[in-house]
Design an enzyme around this catalytic site. Sequence first.
Site, short mmCIF file in Angstrom:
data_model
loop_
_atom_site.label_atom_id
_atom_site.label_comp_id
_atom_site.label_asym_id
_atom_site.label_seq_id
_atom_site.Cartn_x
_atom_site.Cartn_y
_atom_site.Cartn_z
N ALA A 93 75.46 67.11 79.85
CA ALA A 93 75.80 66.12 80.88
C ALA A 93 77.16 65.48 80.61
O ALA A 93 78.00 65.36 81.51
CB ALA A 93 74.72 65.04 80.94
N ARG A 128 73.07 80.35 72.69
CA ARG A 128 72.33 80.62 73.93
C ARG A 128 73.21 80.51 75.17
O ARG A 128 73.07 81.27 76.13
CB ARG A 128 71.16 79.63 74.02
CG ARG A 128 70.11 79.89 75.05
CD ARG A 128 68.85 79.09 74.75
NE ARG A 128 69.17 77.77 74.18
CZ ARG A 128 69.37 76.66 74.89
NH1 ARG A 128 69.28 76.70 76.20
NH2 ARG A 128 69.65 75.52 74.29
N ARG A 151 79.84 56.57 63.76
CA ARG A 151 80.32 55.31 64.33
C ARG A 151 80.42 54.17 63.34
O ARG A 151 81.32 53.36 63.40
CB ARG A 151 79.40 54.87 65.49
CG ARG A 151 79.58 55.70 66.73
CD ARG A 151 78.62 55.21 67.81
NE ARG A 151 78.59 56.16 68.92
CZ ARG A 151 77.53 56.33 69.70
NH1 ARG A 151 76.43 55.64 69.51
NH2 ARG A 151 77.59 57.20 70.69
N CYS A 192 77.23 54.16 74.89
CA CYS A 192 77.53 53.84 76.29
C CYS A 192 77.35 52.35 76.62
O CYS A 192 78.21 51.73 77.25
CB CYS A 192 76.68 54.68 77.23
SG CYS A 192 74.94 54.77 76.78
N SER A 241 69.98 59.07 82.77
CA SER A 241 70.94 60.11 82.39
C SER A 241 71.47 59.89 80.98
O SER A 241 71.97 60.83 80.36
CB SER A 241 72.09 60.21 83.39
OG SER A 241 72.78 58.99 83.47
N GLY A 242 71.34 58.69 80.46
CA GLY A 242 71.69 58.44 79.07
C GLY A 242 70.80 59.20 78.11
O GLY A 242 71.15 59.39 76.94
N LYS A 245 72.61 49.61 67.67
CA LYS A 245 73.95 50.15 67.96
C LYS A 245 74.78 49.11 68.69
O LYS A 245 75.93 48.86 68.34
CB LYS A 245 73.83 51.41 68.85
CG LYS A 245 73.41 52.68 68.14
CD LYS A 245 73.23 53.80 69.17
CE LYS A 245 72.31 54.89 68.65
NZ LYS A 245 71.90 55.82 69.72
N ARG A 302 64.80 50.98 79.57
CA ARG A 302 65.10 52.14 80.43
C ARG A 302 64.46 51.96 81.80
O ARG A 302 63.30 51.54 81.89
CB ARG A 302 64.53 53.40 79.77
CG ARG A 302 64.92 54.68 80.48
CD ARG A 302 66.30 55.15 80.16
NE ARG A 302 66.41 55.68 78.81
CZ ARG A 302 67.57 56.00 78.24
NH1 ARG A 302 68.70 55.85 78.88
NH2 ARG A 302 67.59 56.46 77.00
N HIS A 348 74.42 52.14 83.92
CA HIS A 348 73.75 51.12 83.12
C HIS A 348 74.15 49.74 83.63
O HIS A 348 75.32 49.49 83.93
CB HIS A 348 74.18 51.22 81.65
CG HIS A 348 73.62 52.39 80.91
ND1 HIS A 348 72.69 53.26 81.44
CD2 HIS A 348 73.88 52.84 79.64
CE1 HIS A 348 72.38 54.18 80.53
NE2 HIS A 348 73.10 53.96 79.44
#
Lengths: 346, 346
Positions: free
Chosen positions: A14, A40, A100, A129, A159-160, A220, A242, A249
Amino acid sequence: MGKVNVAIVGATGAVGTKILEKLLERNFPSSSIKLLASKRSAGNKVEVGEKQFVVEETVPEAFDGVDIAFFSAGGKISEMFAEEAVKRGAVVIDNTSAFRMVEDIPLVVPEVNLEALRQHNGIIANPNCSTIQMVAALEPIRAKYGLKRIVVSTYQAVSGAGSEAIDELQAQADQLESRAEIEGEILPSAAGKKHYPIAFNAIPQIDAFDASGYTLEELKMMNETKKIFSMPELQVSATCVRLPVVTGHSESLYIEVEKENVSVEEIREVLSHAPGVVLQDDVDTQTYPMPLFAEGKDDVFVGRIRKDPDKSTGFHLWVVSDNLLKGAALNSVQIAESLVSIKTSI
Amino acid sequence: MGKVNVAIVGATGAVGTKILEKLLERNFPSSSIKLLASKRSAGNKVEVGEKQFVVEETVPEAFDGVDIAFFSAGGKISEMFAEEAVKRGAVVIDNTSAFRMVEDIPLVVPEVNLEALRQHNGIIANPNCSTIQMVAALEPIRAKYGLKRIVVSTYQAVSGAGSEAIDELQAQADQLESRAEIEGEILPSAAGKKHYPIAFNAIPQIDAFDASGYTLEELKMMNETKKIFSMPELQVSATCVRLPVVTGHSESLYIEVEKENVSVEEIREVLSHAPGVVLQDDVDTQTYPMPLFAEGKDDVFVGRIRKDPDKSTGFHLWVVSDNLLKGAALNSVQIAESLVSIKTSI
């Protein structure tokens, strides 16, 4: 510096797909773009506009001659190949959480701490994100009025959690009438033991839990924010949730600034000139950011700015951004652009 | 006191229907139940189990002989008929915002301020749904450790905006692929000028905006909480957000207690014995409240309890409840049960 040779690891994912799109859309000065993925996917063709790319397998030799390598294939792949890429001369911009919090690895949001790019050992980390959009929105306020404290509650898109989480939401979304029977298979965390439905639900868990009772996603946000702002003393706490939102977001922020008697109008004024930030804040016209309308956009949208009624230095803000763009791909490409423009040693 | 004659105004609405169900399910000591609604609905039949009721029109005479009248048909109907019902001898339990902040009208959550019921002038107000679940979860903590401050961000279901908002979510929910083209018609507020899609979105507006920049929903949470706790000095601020969830409001609470050095275990212990509260808090088994699983349940569910890392008196909690039950119908029926059991002057 001249044109650079680029590689994207995790190019079929993504975020990887969006990195490629942004590089092309923003005319990044690349002399070549190499798409890398698992064995793959090797041989698959990727088309963007009129350009066609063939995916290659991620092997150490693939990094020979690469100047900038974007990594977005999960922490394990970064741990396996990032040092290898650096050894072969590349600067790595890593989108995973692998590096990070490593002390001498810069964690960069260009609008906030561009100068951190001037000293690196070959790896530069792209923040989480939810952290990126928060610090991008707060930096102009922090720079002018100081920042003491952040309490954030997030409203995060599926999608995160990758494309399989989008598929899961899609499979569940038309079962409103029979929502009590929906069974989750992926979320909140594919690696976790239990899974819960996401459609018509809100799941207060993103990533695994730490012994502290906080999730890794919450930690995080708390730790990365202090590092990016170079403010170990900053008070930050987070609750990450979520939602059945595909992309985008949202964050409900409560902040306390250092300066007394700052007005909402002054905060709005500062944000209206901030790079990468768009002010959407007019209650008379019901204007405020929403994730559905932030999808596909580059900016960080800020609205619902208001003063805490009981604390003169306290403010509330509602911050929304596309988690795949400014929250990931766009920020990585901006880091690469900054590297090129400040002529670091790549 | 003996058996009572009951009326439900707004009996065909989302909350009115639940009030009838709860009265029957809990064997409320009624000698009669009269269903009242608009002229349009008069004559309609309502069946619950084997019992059948015929809806009558809400006219002043309908309240003759009524002992307890539940009102749940919007603020205007309450303003039009509540005094009339009281004049004819009924005690009104009002589910709208019409009388909540009137000084001599009790605003009651039985687990929190039952004693407020002892003095009333015929009207008792049922608080806003998001307020009820928050104060029910916080009262045991407040009573034992004191409470200085609340910062709340809500995650609210569409059923709080009525059945047409549920229909709207249903109509939009299968359009994930074409979500950018969805057009909203009802939410965020049917009376507002602009409408936005709710499916795959999060709307940071519930009810209209006040000149302060807060929405009426946010101000309800802030003002009602102070009144219910009899704590005008309590610091409360709220951000209210509507989600694509059918039923079940969630809340991310940050609180500061008065007492120093309270542990998370002590908070859990207090909540585990609290009336109407169910503790769901075990990160090892991914146990925490979620709206999809709170739907249809009477309790207020609390989890994700953890200490603020920077403030020894600060805690985070995640609170979920069915907004139509404890948030509305159940709380109203509990008020009626309390009235009966404390033998007030009805």
